[in-house]
Motif scaffolding. Sequence first.
Motif, mmCIF file in Angstrom:
data_model
loop_
_atom_site.group_PDB
_atom_site.id
_atom_site.type_symbol
_atom_site.label_atom_id
_atom_site.label_comp_id
_atom_site.label_asym_id
_atom_site.label_seq_id
_atom_site.Cartn_x
_atom_site.Cartn_y
_atom_site.Cartn_z
ATOM 1 N N GLN A 1 0.846 -1.101 -0.347
ATOM 2 C CA GLN A 1 0.324 -0.130 -0.172
ATOM 3 C C GLN A 1 0.976 1.497 0.006
ATOM 4 N N LEU A 2 2.103 1.267 0.592
ATOM 5 C CA LEU A 2 3.117 2.637 0.708
ATOM 6 C C LEU A 2 3.263 2.771 -0.806
ATOM 7 N N TRP A 3 3.723 1.289 -0.970
ATOM 8 C CA TRP A 3 4.936 1.476 -2.866
ATOM 9 C C TRP A 3 3.392 2.195 -3.698
ATOM 10 N N LYS A 4 1.959 1.729 -3.200
ATOM 11 C CA LYS A 4 1.353 2.595 -4.558
ATOM 12 C C LYS A 4 0.340 3.717 -4.252
ATOM 13 N N ALA A 5 1.489 3.805 -2.933
ATOM 14 C CA ALA A 5 0.760 5.540 -2.320
ATOM 15 C C ALA A 5 2.135 6.333 -2.503
ATOM 16 N N TYR A 6 3.017 6.417 -2.673
ATOM 17 C CA TYR A 6 4.504 6.684 -2.811
ATOM 18 C C TYR A 6 4.506 7.748 -4.333
ATOM 19 N N PRO A 7 3.991 7.527 -5.163
ATOM 20 C CA PRO A 7 4.124 8.651 -6.078
ATOM 21 C C PRO A 7 3.305 9.361 -5.867
ATOM 22 N N GLY A 8 2.528 9.593 -4.986
ATOM 23 C CA GLY A 8 1.286 9.789 -4.110
ATOM 24 C C GLY A 8 2.108 11.673 -3.407
ATOM 25 N N PHE A 9 2.846 10.874 -2.466
ATOM 26 C CA PHE A 9 3.215 11.477 -1.227
ATOM 27 C C PHE A 9 3.862 12.855 -1.543
ATOM 28 N N LYS A 10 3.045 14.365 -1.503
ATOM 29 C CA LYS A 10 4.062 15.217 -1.523
ATOM 30 C C LYS A 10 4.312 15.934 -0.517
ATOM 31 N N GLY A 11 4.845 15.133 0.915
ATOM 32 C CA GLY A 11 5.901 15.477 1.524
ATOM 33 C C GLY A 11 5.055 16.646 2.354
ATOM 34 N N GLU A 12 3.980 16.594 2.483
ATOM 35 C CA GLU A 12 3.459 17.720 3.205
ATOM 36 C C GLU A 12 2.983 17.723 4.539
ATOM 37 N N ALA A 13 3.143 16.413 5.136
ATOM 38 C CA ALA A 13 2.924 15.608 6.497
ATOM 39 C C ALA A 13 4.490 15.000 6.175
ATOM 40 N N LYS A 14 5.158 15.082 7.712
ATOM 41 C CA LYS A 14 6.409 14.235 8.049
ATOM 42 C C LYS A 14 6.057 12.576 7.133
ATOM 43 N N LEU A 15 7.378 12.282 6.814
ATOM 44 C CA LEU A 15 6.924 10.863 5.751
ATOM 45 C C LEU A 15 6.415 10.079 7.256
ATOM 46 N N SER A 16 7.115 9.657 7.965
ATOM 47 C CA SER A 16 6.647 9.452 9.546
ATOM 48 C C SER A 16 5.138 9.147 9.239
ATOM 49 N N THR A 17 4.404 10.541 9.600
ATOM 50 C CA THR A 17 3.291 10.195 10.127
ATOM 51 C C THR A 17 2.140 9.877 8.844
ATOM 52 N N TRP A 18 2.729 9.724 7.166
ATOM 53 C CA TRP A 18 2.199 9.751 6.534
ATOM 54 C C TRP A 18 1.926 7.831 6.651
ATOM 55 N N MET A 19 3.300 7.600 6.918
ATOM 56 C CA MET A 19 3.036 5.628 6.555
ATOM 57 C C MET A 19 2.874 5.065 7.814
ATOM 58 N N TYR A 20 2.686 5.768 9.142
ATOM 59 C CA TYR A 20 1.511 5.604 10.115
ATOM 60 C C TYR A 20 0.258 5.666 9.648
ATOM 61 N N ARG A 21 -0.279 6.316 9.053
ATOM 62 C CA ARG A 21 -1.338 6.619 8.275
ATOM 63 C C ARG A 21 -1.973 6.022 7.877
ATOM 64 N N ILE A 22 -1.056 5.360 6.497
ATOM 65 C CA ILE A 22 -1.079 4.414 6.152
ATOM 66 C C ILE A 22 -1.089 2.405 6.297
ATOM 67 N N ALA A 23 -0.120 2.785 7.261
ATOM 68 C CA ALA A 23 0.006 1.251 8.207
ATOM 69 C C ALA A 23 -1.248 1.278 9.130
ATOM 70 N N LEU A 24 -1.344 2.367 9.304
ATOM 71 C CA LEU A 24 -3.136 2.187 10.677
ATOM 72 C C LEU A 24 -4.247 1.439 9.503
ATOM 73 N N ASN A 25 -4.118 2.558 8.314
ATOM 74 C CA ASN A 25 -5.576 2.303 7.712
ATOM 75 C C ASN A 25 -5.275 0.312 7.025
ATOM 76 N N THR A 26 -3.976 0.260 6.608
ATOM 77 C CA THR A 26 -4.405 -1.071 5.815
ATOM 78 C C THR A 26 -4.357 -2.451 7.155
ATOM 79 N N ALA A 27 -4.299 -1.599 8.710
ATOM 80 C CA ALA A 27 -4.304 -2.779 9.834
ATOM 81 C C ALA A 27 -6.018 -3.628 9.687
ATOM 82 N N ILE A 28 -6.235 -1.477 10.007
ATOM 83 C CA ILE A 28 -7.600 -2.430 10.245
ATOM 84 C C ILE A 28 -8.340 -2.241 9.141
ATOM 85 N N ALA A 29 -8.831 -1.657 7.978
ATOM 86 C CA ALA A 29 -9.395 -2.359 6.687
ATOM 87 C C ALA A 29 -9.021 -3.465 6.807
ATOM 88 N N ALA A 30 -7.857 -4.245 6.877
ATOM 89 C CA ALA A 30 -8.044 -5.867 6.255
ATOM 90 C C ALA A 30 -8.908 -6.443 7.225
#
Length: 156
Positions: free
Chosen positions: A40-69
């Motif tokens: 999911q991070l790989w799919k979203a990576y091209p869209g990461f614009k650096g508006e948030a910290k990378l770690s914050t962006w990764m947390y958001r995707i990781a948590l959403n992926t874990a919960i959605a699963a």
Amino acid sequence: MEQAFLKDIQQHQNIIYKVCNLYRDRREDQEDLFQEIVYQLWKAYPGFKGEAKLSTWMYRIALNTAIAAYRKPKIDITYPEELPDHVQYATDTNSSENEQRLFRALRSLTDAEKAVISLYLEDYSYQEIAAITGLTESNVGVRLNRIKTKLKERLN
């Protein structure tokens, strides 16, 4: 782009490990979730614009992926050839007994509670937790107090 992605994953892979350990009990399930989060991070990576910290962006995707699963019915996942294969789940698990007790207690929380407390344990501010989870800052504070009470009861 692949090299930058791999470098970012390696620098922040502990975020993914913690989310996997928090949301899955069995080692195989943690590894599956790890792969799904990286995908999911790989799919979203091209869209990461650096508006948030990378770690914050990764947390958001990781948590959403874990919960959605948890919510989705089990489906077959096919991974594209482009997904880097050098990113693997760590095999070294030298966690202490206290750490394992803490993770067991954390796993007993609801998905939303897990997300909030894991971000809090990573020293994210209430404002950052609110931005990642979509809660208000005051709601983050209320939930953290309730979660801490639950954890104290379960760890004693």
